[in-house]
Structure formats: C-alpha cells, structure tokens
Design an enzyme around this catalytic site. Structure first.
Site, mmCIF file in Angstrom:
data_model
loop_
_atom_site.group_PDB
_atom_site.id
_atom_site.type_symbol
_atom_site.label_atom_id
_atom_site.label_comp_id
_atom_site.label_asym_id
_atom_site.label_seq_id
_atom_site.Cartn_x
_atom_site.Cartn_y
_atom_site.Cartn_z
ATOM 1 N N GLY A 138 -10.715 -5.257 2.577
ATOM 2 C CA GLY A 138 -9.980 -5.874 1.463
ATOM 3 C C GLY A 138 -8.661 -6.471 1.919
ATOM 4 O O GLY A 138 -8.030 -5.982 2.857
ATOM 5 N N ARG B 91 -16.578 -7.417 5.198
ATOM 6 C CA ARG B 91 -16.817 -5.972 5.259
ATOM 7 C C ARG B 91 -18.006 -5.597 6.147
ATOM 8 O O ARG B 91 -18.553 -4.502 6.021
ATOM 9 C CB ARG B 91 -17.040 -5.429 3.854
ATOM 10 C CG ARG B 91 -15.776 -5.414 2.978
ATOM 11 C CD ARG B 91 -15.944 -4.487 1.794
ATOM 12 N NE ARG B 91 -14.808 -4.516 0.890
ATOM 13 C CZ ARG B 91 -13.697 -3.801 1.059
ATOM 14 N NH1 ARG B 91 -13.574 -3.016 2.114
ATOM 15 N NH2 ARG B 91 -12.716 -3.878 0.185
ATOM 16 N N ASP C 183 -9.382 2.621 7.236
ATOM 17 C CA ASP C 183 -9.874 3.750 8.030
ATOM 18 C C ASP C 183 -11.262 3.483 8.618
ATOM 19 O O ASP C 183 -11.500 3.768 9.799
ATOM 20 C CB ASP C 183 -9.835 5.059 7.225
ATOM 21 C CG ASP C 183 -10.531 4.959 5.882
ATOM 22 O OD1 ASP C 183 -10.751 3.840 5.402
ATOM 23 O OD2 ASP C 183 -10.859 6.005 5.298
ATOM 24 N N LYS D 155 -4.170 -1.226 7.957
ATOM 25 C CA LYS D 155 -4.090 -2.065 6.753
ATOM 26 C C LYS D 155 -4.797 -1.402 5.587
ATOM 27 O O LYS D 155 -5.854 -0.818 5.779
ATOM 28 C CB LYS D 155 -4.784 -3.404 7.045
ATOM 29 C CG LYS D 155 -5.024 -4.270 5.863
ATOM 30 C CD LYS D 155 -6.496 -4.666 5.677
ATOM 31 C CE LYS D 155 -7.362 -3.546 5.219
ATOM 32 N NZ LYS D 155 -8.688 -3.940 4.695
ATOM 33 N N ASP E 193 -4.481 0.619 -0.407
ATOM 34 C CA ASP E 193 -4.757 1.949 -0.972
ATOM 35 C C ASP E 193 -3.810 3.023 -0.442
ATOM 36 O O ASP E 193 -3.680 4.084 -1.040
ATOM 37 C CB ASP E 193 -6.195 2.369 -0.666
ATOM 38 C CG ASP E 193 -7.213 1.511 -1.396
ATOM 39 O OD1 ASP E 193 -6.796 0.549 -2.068
ATOM 40 O OD2 ASP E 193 -8.413 1.793 -1.283
ATOM 41 N N TYR F 88 0.290 0.017 -29.545
ATOM 42 C CA TYR F 88 -0.856 0.185 -28.645
ATOM 43 C C TYR F 88 -0.623 1.270 -27.596
ATOM 44 O O TYR F 88 0.485 1.405 -27.065
ATOM 45 C CB TYR F 88 -1.134 -1.108 -27.858
ATOM 46 C CG TYR F 88 -1.663 -2.249 -28.690
ATOM 47 C CD1 TYR F 88 -2.810 -2.096 -29.464
ATOM 48 C CD2 TYR F 88 -1.013 -3.482 -28.668
ATOM 49 C CE1 TYR F 88 -3.291 -3.172 -30.214
ATOM 50 C CE2 TYR F 88 -1.496 -4.548 -29.412
ATOM 51 C CZ TYR F 88 -2.632 -4.383 -30.189
ATOM 52 O OH TYR F 88 -3.100 -5.429 -30.916
ATOM 53 N N MET G 216 -6.111 -0.047 -8.551
ATOM 54 C CA MET G 216 -6.949 0.028 -7.354
ATOM 55 C C MET G 216 -6.568 1.193 -6.459
ATOM 56 O O MET G 216 -5.455 1.708 -6.535
ATOM 57 C CB MET G 216 -6.862 -1.268 -6.560
ATOM 58 C CG MET G 216 -8.094 -2.113 -6.721
ATOM 59 S SD MET G 216 -8.063 -3.485 -5.577
ATOM 60 C CE MET G 216 -9.492 -4.376 -6.179
ATOM 61 N N GLY G 217 -7.459 1.504 -5.589
ATOM 62 C CA GLY G 217 -7.307 2.660 -4.705
ATOM 63 C C GLY G 217 -8.594 3.439 -4.865
ATOM 64 O O GLY G 217 -8.694 4.308 -5.716
ATOM 65 N N GLU H 159 -8.385 4.225 -9.717
ATOM 66 C CA GLU H 159 -9.737 3.663 -9.631
ATOM 67 C C GLU H 159 -10.782 4.712 -9.205
ATOM 68 O O GLU H 159 -11.899 4.722 -9.693
ATOM 69 C CB GLU H 159 -9.679 2.541 -8.585
ATOM 70 C CG GLU H 159 -10.918 1.778 -8.375
ATOM 71 C CD GLU H 159 -10.729 0.749 -7.274
ATOM 72 O OE1 GLU H 159 -11.067 -0.402 -7.511
ATOM 73 O OE2 GLU H 159 -10.247 1.084 -6.179
ATOM 74 N N TYR I 47 -6.711 -6.919 -7.891
ATOM 75 C CA TYR I 47 -6.685 -8.218 -7.212
ATOM 76 C C TYR I 47 -5.354 -8.939 -7.411
ATOM 77 O O TYR I 47 -4.980 -9.768 -6.598
ATOM 78 C CB TYR I 47 -7.869 -9.073 -7.698
ATOM 79 C CG TYR I 47 -9.188 -8.400 -7.368
ATOM 80 C CD1 TYR I 47 -9.673 -8.403 -6.068
ATOM 81 C CD2 TYR I 47 -9.895 -7.692 -8.333
ATOM 82 C CE1 TYR I 47 -10.841 -7.743 -5.738
ATOM 83 C CE2 TYR I 47 -11.072 -7.022 -8.008
ATOM 84 C CZ TYR I 47 -11.539 -7.052 -6.713
ATOM 85 O OH TYR I 47 -12.689 -6.385 -6.375
ATOM 86 N N GLY J 2 -2.531 -7.873 -6.907
ATOM 87 C CA GLY J 2 -1.513 -7.501 -5.923
ATOM 88 C C GLY J 2 -1.957 -7.619 -4.474
ATOM 89 O O GLY J 2 -1.138 -7.557 -3.564
HETATM 90 P P1 FBP Z 1 -9.738 -1.728 1.952
HETATM 91 O O1 FBP Z 1 -9.931 -0.245 1.973
HETATM 92 O O2 FBP Z 1 -10.755 -2.466 2.723
HETATM 93 O O3 FBP Z 1 -8.342 -2.107 2.319
HETATM 94 O O4 FBP Z 1 -9.912 -2.241 0.448
HETATM 95 C C1 FBP Z 1 -9.254 -1.628 -0.575
HETATM 96 C C2 FBP Z 1 -9.617 -2.164 -1.919
HETATM 97 O O5 FBP Z 1 -8.620 -3.025 -2.403
HETATM 98 C C3 FBP Z 1 -9.866 -1.009 -2.878
HETATM 99 O O6 FBP Z 1 -8.688 -0.622 -3.510
HETATM 100 C C4 FBP Z 1 -10.932 -1.549 -3.784
HETATM 101 O O7 FBP Z 1 -11.748 -0.540 -4.296
HETATM 102 C C5 FBP Z 1 -11.725 -2.424 -2.887
HETATM 103 O O8 FBP Z 1 -10.840 -2.895 -1.902
HETATM 104 C C6 FBP Z 1 -12.386 -3.560 -3.605
HETATM 105 O O9 FBP Z 1 -12.943 -4.409 -2.667
HETATM 106 P P2 FBP Z 1 -13.956 -5.560 -3.014
HETATM 107 O O10 FBP Z 1 -13.203 -6.583 -3.772
HETATM 108 O O11 FBP Z 1 -14.443 -6.030 -1.699
HETATM 109 O O12 FBP Z 1 -15.025 -4.922 -3.852
#
Ligand code: FBP
Length: 545
Positions: free
Chosen positions: A77, A141, A171, A198, A201, A239, A246-247, A307, A420, A422
């Site tokens: 990502g 990926r 990782d 990188k 997350d 509201y 994400m993470g 997430e 996305y 950020g």
């Molecule tokens: P990386 O671990 O490859 O850095 O990606 C992190 C991430 O942004 C996650 O937070 C998220 O779940 C995932 O990528 C989403 O990736 P994609 O858009 O390829 O589904």
C-alpha cells in the site's frame, strides 16, 4: 500542471542526521538474534542470521566509492514519503559516485520478475521530491517467494549490472527482502538486498525501527478530518459519527488519531482481544457511552473504529484461523465450486461452533471473510464495513434500552471510512525528513557491502540533526508464524502494547472523553511556519520514547 503548494514544496530540502551529512564510517555492534524461534530462523537463514546492528558515524574527509547501480521496488500500500526515500537513495548513491545509476522496477515486485523498469534520472526524481504517492514507478502486492522469481530477478540485475535491490515495503515485503537476500548470498550472486520500513499502519516497528514511514502524515490527515467532523458534530448536535480508520491488523492509527482528537469512544482491537470481548460486548460498550451522554442532553459524538477490529474479536479470530487452514487444505476443490455455492461449501467444511458463528454474521461480512484474500493470504478488512455494522447494532440495542427506560435520547448516525484519503498525502516535514534519511542510509548500507539489513533512523523525537543512522539485520525482527496453513519465518508484527505509554495515556483519559465533549481540532498539516507547528512527531512516538 502542479499546484502552487507543490511548487513551493519541491524546494524543501529535507533534514538529515548530522552523522551522515558528510563522510561516514561504519561502527558494528554486537551479534543479533531473532525475536523468537531462534533455532528455526537460524536454520532458514544460515548466511544472514546473527549479523550485527551497524551505525554510521561522522568521519573526516570524503566518502567516495566506485560507481554502482541500484534497483528499487515499492511494495504494498502507498504511504506518504515513498518518493523521498527514492530521492534520498538517488542523492546518496550520486554523492558516493556521480556515475552510479538508479533503476526503478515498475508496479511493485512483479517489475523485478517481469523485467519492467525505468532508469530514474535527475529530471524524473526532481519532479517527485517531497510529493505524496508512489506514482513515480507504481507499487504492487505480488509476493516474492518462489525461487523462479528470484532467478528471474537475478537475470535483470546481471543485465543492468545492479549491485543491490532496495525493497520499500511493510512487514511482509521486508520478510521477502530477507528471503531474497539470503538466497542471493547463498548463491554467491553478489547482489545485495536492503529493506526500508514503510506502512501507514505503523505496525512495522521495534526497538531499533522506531516507526514506519507514512504513519506520521496519514494520521495527521485523518486527525484533521476527524477534528472537522467533531466540530460539525458539536455544532449540529444531532449525529453520532462512526469513523473507521485504516490499519488492517494493528490499531496504532486509531490510537494515534484518538490521542490527537479526543473522541468519545475509541475501540482498540488489541484490548478487545485481551479482554476476550464478543461483538455484543463491544456494541454494549458504545451504547453505554451514547446513553450516558444522552442523559446529559448530548445526542452526538464520535466513535473511532480500527479497520482490523473484526479480526481481534477472539471468536471471529478463531473462525478466520479455521477458514485459513480449511481454504489452504481445500484450495483446488474450492476453486471448482460455483460462485453461488461457495458460502455453503465453506459452512459444510467448518466445525459446528464456527459454522454457527459464520452463519450468524451479516452476509457482507461472511463473504469478505471467506472469499476475498490478498496475495499474502490476509483478509481484506478494508472492504468490511465494520463502522456501519456497529452503528446498526448499537441502534438496535438502544431501541431495546429505550423500551426499558435505560436510554432517553435520540440516536442518528453517519459513517465514514478514512484510509485512502491519507495514504498519498504530501509528506509532513517529519516524513519528508525521515524518508529522505532512510534513503540516504540505504545507499550507505549498500556501499558498505551489507545485505539482509533494514535501513534504520532512530532518536526521532529529537531534531533531525540528532537522529541516529544505521542498519538492522532483518532476521533479528523475525519469528515463526502460521501463514496459509504453514509455519513461515516472518517479521513480527508490532501490535498496540496495552502496557505501553500511548495506550496507558489514552486509557487514563477515555472515561472523561466519553462523557464530556473534550474534542481537539488539530487542523491541517502545516508545511511552512514555526517548528512547533510543522515538525511535531506523532503522539505515539513521543509517548513511546
Ligand atoms: P501496507 O501494509 O502494504 O502498507 O498497506 C496498508 C494498508 O493501507 C492497510 O491499512 C489497508 O488495509 C490496505 O493497505 C488496503 O490495501 P488495498 O487498497 O491494496 O486493498
């Protein structure tokens, strides 16, 4: 055409550790060992296991080398600052010898295997300095794990006279970098492999890798918009906003955003797991906060949801583990099952307990858990709408409580997912400096003949000039884990530590934040202005160090 900000920002000169500004010398520390499963890892990495941590120190004179060529890969990502890693590598190798060349493999690791590449010239690199995104060469990926892939990679390295490959990834990708380094060393190919940490997350970190790049910028972007939503909530007062962040595994992004914005409810997946909570426990916890605020006439608020939450709920975690093993064992048969029969097939193969749980989940969630995997075998949690699921379940509970007189207010919801937004933001000063420094250090590691190392820049809560530069053997970060039904050597993922500074601080405040409106509005990232506004590291980094 580029924006005015991009134009002004392109002139920014990233700060680097004083130790690597001029000539450097290498200091070697003690031998290392893997974080766990030492015997297994040692056996799997006979050539790259146990290497020392290395540090670059200031030297006199000038450091020059023969010209050498480097190939780079962006993996996984996007994360803000990737272009600065590349400009750091470019400047680093050119400083060592102006005839050195940088090649970029296109579209991620597959570029190496399929021999798709470009030479990165100064014209190209200059266009991308201090910009977000990975579009200079693209990312992907593809998992690098087969010997045939390694051999194809070697062919192109030999053709382009590449001395080293740098893999910029998370990782999983750095695990692959280590496997590749071991293979190339065992075969005496002369090709080195270096990794760079990188991921937005924030889960690729340890004692020597203080943070992964991109986490700083991404969490600042999310915190800006969460703050904006909080201010809207506090203005309209009608509201409850459910915000998923994400993470995919760890909850670092959510925790950092909570520390920056002080929302009413924050869920931390690692805590849910440690407390063995069920989905209903989580829903009850949120509903209680909503009811308590309603009793004070406050029918609005914010809830942050990581997430990866779903994977931390112990019962669901067990279900996913059985799904993983079952799918790995029956993949060939599973592939032949018609699309509309796949879910029934899965149910028929699961244990009774997991089949029941699986059937009780909303179809959107069960489909995601069973069918959609990334190339590393991970559940694609970003596709599961947990924030909506929770909002609906809380509404149901509150409706029941209303009948019992336990809830007196109104409950209207909005949901959001920030990810996305950020991942490709223009890097903050921290990420611009950190990434550029990681790139410069990677170039020095190559020049020092190192392989199987990750570029490391430490002491990052201090001004950049005081940062420490060096390399950490990747094997030192490894342990054995089950992947696709088999035990594999992998870099240990850094989860939120419940006894760590960031979580403890958050836990000491959350009861107050739940009831009061204690929102903080951080505002947008500032690229120009006073250092206390522009150069702040994350609260996570500060509380950890
Ligand atoms: P990386 O671990 O490859 O850095 O990606 C992190 C991430 O942004 C996650 O937070 C998220 O779940 C995932 O990528 C989403 O990736 P994609 O858009 O390829 O589904």
């Amino acid at each position: 055409m580029i924006s005015q900000l991009q134009k002004a920002r392109s002139a920014y000169q990233p700060k680097v550790p004083a130790a690597i500004e001029g000539a450097t010398k290498l200091a070697e520390g003690k031998a290392t060992q893997s974080v766990a499963d030492q015997e297994d890892i040692k056996k799997l990495f006979p050539n790259t296991y146990g290497m020392p941590i290395v540090t670059f120190e200031k030297a006199t004179g000038e450091t020059k080398t023969e010209a050498f060529n480097v190939g780079i890969i962006l993996s996984g990502g996007q994360a803000p600052g990737g272009h600065n890693v590349i400009s750091g590598i470019f400047d680093g190798i050119k400083k060592l010898n102006k005839d050195s060349k940088l090649y970029g493999f296109l579209g991620g690791p597959s570029g190496l295997v399929d021999h798709k590449y470009i030479e990165l010239t100064s014209e190209i690199v200059d266009e991308y300095r201090n910009t977000g995104g990975f579009d200079i060469i693209g990312s992907g990926r593809t998992k690098l794990e087969e010997v045939e892939q390694f051999d194809k990679g070697l062919e192109i390295c030999k053709k382009l006279n590449i001395k080293a490959i740098i893999i910029i990834g998370g990782d999983d990708s750095n695990t692959n970098a280590c496997v590749l380094a071991e293979y190339y060393l065992a075969k005496n190919t002369g090709v080195q492999v270096i990794g760079c940490p990188k991921t937005i997350d924030g889960d690729l970190k340890n004692e020597m890798i203080e943070t992964s790049f991109g986490f700083d910028t991404a969490t600042k972007v999310y915190s800006e918009v969460i703050g904006n939503i909080e201010r809207d909530a506090n203005s309209a007062k009608k509201y409850w906003h459910f915000i998923k962040l994400m993470g995919r595994s760890a909850s670092h992004v959510t925790l950092e955003c909570a520390l920056q914005t002080q929302p009413n409810v924050t869920l931390i997946g690692e805590e849910v797991e440690a407390k063995n909570q069920s989905l209903d426990d989580v829903v009850t916890y949120i509903a209680e906060a909503v009811a308590a605020r309603a009793a004070k006439g406050l029918n609005f608020g914010t809830v942050l949801v990581p997430e990866g939450l779903i994977e931390f709920i112990p019962a669901i975690k067990k279900l996913i583990a059985e799904l993983n093993d079952m799918l790995a064992a029956n993949q060939a048969e599973f592939d032949t099952v018609a699309a509309d029969k796949k879910i029934d097939y899965v149910v028929s193969k699961l244990s009774k307990e997991n089949a029941e749980l699986f059937k009780s989940l909303p179809t959107t969630v069960s489909t995601q858990l069973a069918l959609e995997r990334d190339p590393h075998g991970n559940v694609q949690v970003s596709l599961i709408e947990t924030e909506q699921l929770l909002a609906e379940m809380v509404a149901k509970k509150l409706a029941a409580w209303k009948k019992e007189g336990k809830f007196v207010g109104k409950f209207a919801t909005q949901h959001h997912f920030f990810g996305y937004e950020g991942r490709c933001a223009a890097p903050s000063n921290f990420d611009a400096d950190y990434c550029y420094s990681l790139g410069r250090v990677a170039a020095l590691l190559i020049a020092s003949g190192k392989t199987g190392y990750m570029s490391s820049v430490r002491n990052t809560t201090k001004p950049a000039a005081e940062w420490l530069a060096g390399g950490i053997p990747i094997t030192a970060m490894m342990n054995m884990e089950k992947r696709n039904g088999k035990m594999k050597p992998v870099i240990q993922k850094a989860l939120v530590k419940l006894d760590g500074g960031p979580f403890k601080f958050f836990a000491s405040k959350r009861a107050e934040w739940a009831i009061e409106t204690a929102f903080v509005y951080p505002g947008p990232i500032q690229y120009f202005g006073p250092t206390e506004v522009c150069d702040q590291p994350t609260k996570t980094l500060v509380l950890e160090h």
